[in-house]
Design a protein around this motif. Structure first.
Motif, PDB file in Angstrom:
ATOM      1  N   ASP A 308       0.761  -1.230  -0.057  1.00 45.83           N
ATOM      2  CA  ASP A 308      -0.070   0.024   0.108  1.00 45.83           C
ATOM      3  C   ASP A 308       0.885   1.152   0.150  1.00 45.83           C
ATOM      4  OD1 ASP A 308      -2.074  -1.632   0.021  1.00 45.83           O
ATOM      5  OD2 ASP A 308      -2.508  -1.447   2.282  1.00 45.83           O
ATOM      6  N   GLU A 309       2.039   1.202   0.468  1.00 45.94           N
ATOM      7  CA  GLU A 309       2.858   2.400   0.358  1.00 45.94           C
ATOM      8  C   GLU A 309       3.552   2.440  -0.968  1.00 45.94           C
ATOM      9  OE1 GLU A 309       6.001   2.662   3.401  1.00 45.94           O
ATOM     10  OE2 GLU A 309       4.404   1.890   4.952  1.00 45.94           O
ATOM     11  N   LEU A 310       3.784   1.174  -1.583  1.00 49.85           N
ATOM     12  CA  LEU A 310       4.522   1.196  -2.806  1.00 49.85           C
ATOM     13  C   LEU A 310       3.603   1.828  -3.941  1.00 49.85           C
ATOM     14  CD1 LEU A 310       6.949   0.205  -4.718  1.00 49.85           C
ATOM     15  CD2 LEU A 310       5.705  -2.120  -4.532  1.00 49.85           C
ATOM     16  N   ILE A 311       2.422   1.363  -3.800  1.00 49.28           N
ATOM     17  CA  ILE A 311       1.294   1.774  -4.653  1.00 49.28           C
ATOM     18  C   ILE A 311       0.600   2.735  -3.920  1.00 49.28           C
ATOM     19  CG2 ILE A 311      -0.373   1.327  -6.584  1.00 49.28           C
ATOM     20  CD1 ILE A 311       2.246  -0.043  -7.216  1.00 49.28           C
ATOM     21  N   LYS A 312       0.779   3.652  -4.222  1.00 49.68           N
ATOM     22  CA  LYS A 312      -0.199   5.084  -3.168  1.00 49.68           C
ATOM     23  C   LYS A 312      -0.904   5.912  -4.318  1.00 49.68           C
ATOM     24  CE  LYS A 312       1.293   6.341   0.639  1.00 49.68           C
ATOM     25  NZ  LYS A 312       1.922   7.051   1.911  1.00 49.68           N
ATOM     26  N   ASP A 313      -2.532   5.704  -3.970  1.00 48.79           N
ATOM     27  CA  ASP A 313      -3.113   6.520  -4.758  1.00 48.79           C
ATOM     28  C   ASP A 313      -3.071   6.227  -6.259  1.00 48.79           C
ATOM     29  OD1 ASP A 313      -4.261   8.006  -2.822  1.00 48.79           O
ATOM     30  OD2 ASP A 313      -2.662   9.472  -3.021  1.00 48.79           O
ATOM     31  N   LYS A 319      10.782   5.559  -6.400  1.00 54.17           N
ATOM     32  CA  LYS A 319      11.874   6.011  -5.713  1.00 54.17           C
ATOM     33  C   LYS A 319      11.969   5.447  -4.195  1.00 54.17           C
ATOM     34  CE  LYS A 319      14.589  10.272  -3.805  1.00 54.17           C
ATOM     35  NZ  LYS A 319      14.833   9.556  -2.709  1.00 54.17           N
ATOM     36  N   LEU A 320      10.795   5.215  -3.543  1.00 56.70           N
ATOM     37  CA  LEU A 320      10.638   4.508  -2.357  1.00 56.70           C
ATOM     38  C   LEU A 320      11.203   3.007  -2.385  1.00 56.70           C
ATOM     39  CD1 LEU A 320       9.612   4.371   0.626  1.00 56.70           C
ATOM     40  CD2 LEU A 320       7.602   3.569  -0.309  1.00 56.70           C
ATOM     41  N   LEU A 321      10.850   2.219  -3.538  1.00 56.68           N
ATOM     42  CA  LEU A 321      11.313   1.119  -3.805  1.00 56.68           C
ATOM     43  C   LEU A 321      13.121   1.048  -4.035  1.00 56.68           C
ATOM     44  CD1 LEU A 321      11.116  -2.190  -4.453  1.00 56.68           C
ATOM     45  CD2 LEU A 321      10.720  -1.290  -6.659  1.00 56.68           C
ATOM     46  N   LEU A 322      13.318   2.062  -4.971  1.00 57.48           N
ATOM     47  CA  LEU A 322      14.864   2.145  -4.869  1.00 57.48           C
ATOM     48  C   LEU A 322      15.734   2.231  -3.665  1.00 57.48           C
ATOM     49  CD1 LEU A 322      16.831   2.374  -7.397  1.00 57.48           C
ATOM     50  CD2 LEU A 322      16.440   4.840  -7.360  1.00 57.48           C
ATOM     51  N   ASP A 323      14.999   3.278  -2.664  1.00 62.25           N
ATOM     52  CA  ASP A 323      15.715   3.752  -1.422  1.00 62.25           C
ATOM     53  C   ASP A 323      15.667   2.380  -0.638  1.00 62.25           C
ATOM     54  OD1 ASP A 323      15.965   6.231  -2.322  1.00 62.25           O
ATOM     55  OD2 ASP A 323      14.425   6.930  -1.288  1.00 62.25           O
ATOM     56  N   GLU A 324      14.702   1.731  -0.671  1.00 55.07           N
ATOM     57  CA  GLU A 324      14.768   0.467   0.306  1.00 55.07           C
ATOM     58  C   GLU A 324      15.811  -0.702  -0.467  1.00 55.07           C
ATOM     59  OE1 GLU A 324      13.092  -0.243   3.252  1.00 55.07           O
ATOM     60  OE2 GLU A 324      12.848   1.945   2.880  1.00 55.07           O
TER      61      GLU A 324
END
Length: 360
Positions: A308-313, A319-324
């Motif tokens: 739900d954080e990866l796919i928001k709205d 970028k979130l995935l890349l950072d993780e």
């Protein structure tokens, strides 16, 4: 000769633990036959093992209202009749079930015929199919200590989850050759499960150019989910599904991005592969992968990124995935250290002993 019927299907996670048990069962003198669905992935995987395979009808048991529930009731009833006939013909001494909806008719029919039934539940909480089938079970094996409280009193046995032993014997160079990779850049293995994971796939595609600046990416997309337009990208290799060579891909990988199915994460733990788990959202599941991932995160075995954080709205947060992923790679040694401290249960030996104990 002693006979055992194995059952389970729908996803690879409901089949591969059965395959992991087969060498030890044969060593113990068991004749093995398998009951699965007509079209599930279990048919392909089991026939490749040269094990006699029998098809029965099965229906999905939904927790929500659907007109298909009415027709599927008759599929389940037909499956029970078919399973009963097969069990009468095969005359097994014991049945071992790994779950999935195809296993329900087999377990119920075995119960009616007074054949001992052993069920294995990999997830933190039992799924609907196993909750129905366990009423006829002699024992219910489980993977997490937390699961025992959800199982019938006196039936629960903490065994761990069977891991295919060949996964521990991978050849890194064979993996590199299969993908056309080199050892100059670290390698990410992306595993969405046997049926794939669209949101995970889409998120990987979204940041693929950035990923390929630092990493090489081997991507298991799921059946029918590959994207031909990415085939020519240097440092990227995609497959629908890999079976025999999976051990080599694991040996090759520096880090893994994966769903959080119980069997998948237990393989990662056994292999001590630093991993980023993206559990299937509660919107699309009963939330078992979220619980699995939470347990592994608390033990220090995994990083976790909520879908739900990866796919928001309806927008991919690339970028979130890349950072993780970068965070995982930068701290990979600490995850390996934590996984090395795990007291992985000898699950195959535990389950084999339970099967021998329940053999009629």
């Amino acid at each position: 000769m002693k006979k055992i019927v194995l059952t389970g299907g729908g996803t690879a996670g409901h089949v591969t633990p059965n395959i992991a048990l087969m060498p030890s069962l044969i060593e113990e003198g068991y004749e093995i036959e398998y009951i699965g669905s007509y079209t599930g992935i279990e048919k392909q995987l089991i026939e490749a093992e040269n094990i006699p395979y029998h098809c029965i009808s099965s229906g999905k048991l939904r927790r929500y209202f659907s007109t298909k529930n009415f027709s599927d009731i008759f599929r389940v009833l037909r499956g029970i009749i078919q399973a009963n006939r097969l069990l009468r013909k095969i005359k097994p001494d014991v049945v071992f079930s790994k779950g999935g909806f195809v296993s329900v008719p087999v377990c119920l029919a075995a119960g009616f015929r007074h054949i001992p039934v052993i069920i294995h539940e990999s997830d933190m909480t039992p799924g609907l199919a196993n909750r129905i089938a366990m009423k006829k079970a002699t024992n219910v094996c489980c993977n997490f200590p937390e699961t025992v409280k959800y199982l019938p009193e006196g039936k629960a046995v903490l065994t761990g989850s069977p891991i295919r032993q060949e996964l521990l014997k991978g050849d890194k160079n064979a993996g590199l050759r299969l993908c056309g990779f080199n050892d100059k850049k670290p390698i990410i293995l992306v595993v969405g499960g046997s049926t794939g994971a669209k949101h995970v796939n889409d998120a990987i595609y979204d940041v693929l150019p950035e990923l390929l600046e630092k990493y090489q990416v081997c991507h298991l997309c799921g059946k029918g989910k590959t994207e031909p337009k990415y085939d020519t990208l240097p440092g990227y290799k995609q497959f629908e599904y890999i079976s025999e060579e999976m051990k080599d891909l694991f040996a090759m990988a520096d880090i893994v991005v994966s769903r959080a199915g119980a069997n998948a994460i237990c393989e990662l733990l056994a292999l001590k592969k630093p991993n980023l788990l993206i559990p299937l959202s509660a919107k699309a599941s009963r939330g078992d992968q979220i619980l699995n991932a939470k347990s592994f995160k608390e033990h220090g075995y995994s990083l976790v990124l909520d879908e739900d954080e990866l796919i928001k709205d309806d927008k991919i947060q690339g970028k979130l995935l890349l950072d993780e992923i970068n965070k995982l790679y930068d701290n990979k040694d600490s995850f390996i250290s934590k996984m090395s401290e795990s007291k992985q249960a000898d699950s195959i030996a535990n389950i084999i002993e339970l099967i021998k104990k329940n053999t009629k």
